[in-house]
Design a protein around this motif. Structure first.
Motif, PDB file in Angstrom:
ATOM      1  N   GLN A  47       0.857  -1.190   0.000  1.00 26.95           N
ATOM      2  CA  GLN A  47       0.000   0.000   0.000  1.00 26.95           C
ATOM      3  C   GLN A  47       0.896   1.244   0.000  1.00 26.95           C
ATOM      4  O   GLN A  47       2.104   1.149   0.163  1.00 26.95           O
ATOM      5  CB  GLN A  47      -0.929  -0.028   1.215  1.00 26.95           C
ATOM      6  N   LYS A  65      -7.269  15.724  -3.091  1.00 24.34           N
ATOM      7  CA  LYS A  65      -7.206  14.749  -2.004  1.00 24.34           C
ATOM      8  C   LYS A  65      -6.033  15.098  -1.095  1.00 24.34           C
ATOM      9  O   LYS A  65      -4.974  15.517  -1.566  1.00 24.34           O
ATOM     10  CB  LYS A  65      -6.991  13.332  -2.540  1.00 24.34           C
ATOM     11  N   GLU A 109      -5.725  10.775   2.901  1.00 25.04           N
ATOM     12  CA  GLU A 109      -6.580  10.001   2.007  1.00 25.04           C
ATOM     13  C   GLU A 109      -5.737   9.224   0.998  1.00 25.04           C
ATOM     14  O   GLU A 109      -6.027   8.062   0.694  1.00 25.04           O
ATOM     15  CB  GLU A 109      -7.560  10.935   1.293  1.00 25.04           C
ATOM     16  N   ASN A 137      -4.346   6.016   2.403  1.00 27.17           N
ATOM     17  CA  ASN A 137      -5.322   5.057   2.925  1.00 27.17           C
ATOM     18  C   ASN A 137      -4.861   3.613   2.711  1.00 27.17           C
ATOM     19  O   ASN A 137      -4.391   3.260   1.636  1.00 27.17           O
ATOM     20  CB  ASN A 137      -6.689   5.289   2.273  1.00 27.17           C
ATOM     21  N   ASN A 138      -4.989   2.825   3.764  1.00 22.25           N
ATOM     22  CA  ASN A 138      -4.561   1.417   3.836  1.00 22.25           C
ATOM     23  C   ASN A 138      -3.045   1.259   3.900  1.00 22.25           C
ATOM     24  O   ASN A 138      -2.546   0.143   3.980  1.00 22.25           O
ATOM     25  CB  ASN A 138      -5.115   0.588   2.667  1.00 22.25           C
ATOM     26  N   LYS A 197     -10.309   8.251  13.086  1.00 21.46           N
ATOM     27  CA  LYS A 197      -9.938   7.549  11.848  1.00 21.46           C
ATOM     28  C   LYS A 197     -10.765   8.054  10.665  1.00 21.46           C
ATOM     29  O   LYS A 197     -11.228   7.279   9.821  1.00 21.46           O
ATOM     30  CB  LYS A 197     -10.048   6.034  12.015  1.00 21.46           C
ATOM     31  N   GLN A 198     -10.935   9.383  10.657  1.00 19.62           N
ATOM     32  CA  GLN A 198     -11.669  10.048   9.589  1.00 19.62           C
ATOM     33  C   GLN A 198     -11.017  11.396   9.308  1.00 19.62           C
ATOM     34  O   GLN A 198     -10.476  12.019  10.215  1.00 19.62           O
ATOM     35  CB  GLN A 198     -13.125  10.324  10.000  1.00 19.62           C
ATOM     36  N   ASN A 209     -13.639   8.019   5.766  1.00 21.75           N
ATOM     37  CA  ASN A 209     -13.031   7.028   6.645  1.00 21.75           C
ATOM     38  C   ASN A 209     -11.666   6.635   6.095  1.00 21.75           C
ATOM     39  O   ASN A 209     -11.517   6.439   4.887  1.00 21.75           O
ATOM     40  CB  ASN A 209     -13.910   5.781   6.759  1.00 21.75           C
ATOM     41  N   ILE A 210     -10.698   6.536   6.993  1.00 22.76           N
ATOM     42  CA  ILE A 210      -9.352   6.155   6.573  1.00 22.76           C
ATOM     43  C   ILE A 210      -8.795   5.074   7.487  1.00 22.76           C
ATOM     44  O   ILE A 210      -9.157   4.968   8.652  1.00 22.76           O
ATOM     45  CB  ILE A 210      -8.385   7.372   6.572  1.00 22.76           C
ATOM     46  N   ASP A 211      -7.937   4.273   6.932  1.00 27.34           N
ATOM     47  CA  ASP A 211      -7.186   3.270   7.685  1.00 27.34           C
ATOM     48  C   ASP A 211      -5.715   3.523   7.354  1.00 27.34           C
ATOM     49  O   ASP A 211      -5.217   3.050   6.332  1.00 27.34           O
ATOM     50  CB  ASP A 211      -7.614   1.865   7.264  1.00 27.34           C
ATOM     51  N   VAL A 212      -5.067   4.309   8.204  1.00 24.50           N
ATOM     52  CA  VAL A 212      -3.694   4.728   7.949  1.00 24.50           C
ATOM     53  C   VAL A 212      -2.844   4.459   9.184  1.00 24.50           C
ATOM     54  O   VAL A 212      -3.236   4.791  10.293  1.00 24.50           O
ATOM     55  CB  VAL A 212      -3.633   6.234   7.593  1.00 24.50           C
TER      56      VAL A 212
END
Length: 190
Positions: A58, A94, A98, A101-102, A128-129, A140-143
């Protein structure tokens, strides 16, 4: 993101231990705070952690919080909607969170982040946003966050220059990178 632990040179016990600890930290999704003097290889270490993690395929996004003017850092990190301010791109943009993300975002020189952005960053880490500038929608983000500094953040907290709650959010997994003068046996290798 090109660096791995193999790119970190040195045979001193400090270097070996730093690599071993960082490799273990790579297996977690928790935030990491890398502390070390300028030139100790904090970004090299952060890329190595990313490449040893389950997020290695990622994005790895690096931002130097000291190099971007305060007025632009917020839009860089969180993005913006079209027409949200003078000079904004017509289509919006962006943010780096963003884009990461991941993956992993590396916040270098976190001690230079202005107080208002520290507050916004804390919210992003908690929720987490992200909410781009000029938007009413959250993303929503997963970082995985890796932050680095050469400053004494605890002293800055006492002086009211760094948020204590942000420090504890970033300092889940701390790692100190020893300076070269404390691992002289690495000089020849380097």
């Amino acid at each position: 993101c090109k660096y791995t632990f193999d790119d970190i040179l040195g045979s001193s016990i400090q270097t070996i231990n730093t690599k071993k600890i960082a490799n273990k930290m790579a297996q977690s999704n928790s935030s990491i705070l890398i502390i070390g003097e300028s030139g100790t290889g904090k970004e090299l270490l952060s890329q190595s952690i990313h490449n040893a993690s389950n997020r290695s395929n990622q994005p790895f996004i690096a931002v130097n919080c000291a190099a971007v003017p305060d007025s632009l850092l917020e839009s860089q990190l969180f993005g913006y909607e079209k027409g949200s301010f003078t000079g904004a791109l017509r289509e919006g943009k962006k943010g780096l969170f963003e884009l990461a993300n991941n993956g992993t975002i590396f916040l270098d020189e976190i001690g230079d982040m202005p107080p208002l952005l520290q507050t916004k960053l804390l919210r992003v880490l908690q929720e987490k946003q992200v909410m781009p500038i000029g938007s009413h929608n959250v993303i929503n983000i997963d970082v995985r966050v890796i932050a680095a500094t050469n400053k004494n953040l605890l002293k800055m907290i006492r002086e009211g220059k760094f948020r204590e709650d942000l420090y504890y959010r970033l300092n889940v997994l701390p790692i100190d990178v020893p300076s070269l003068r404390n691992r002289k046996e690495d000089i020849i290798t380097l």
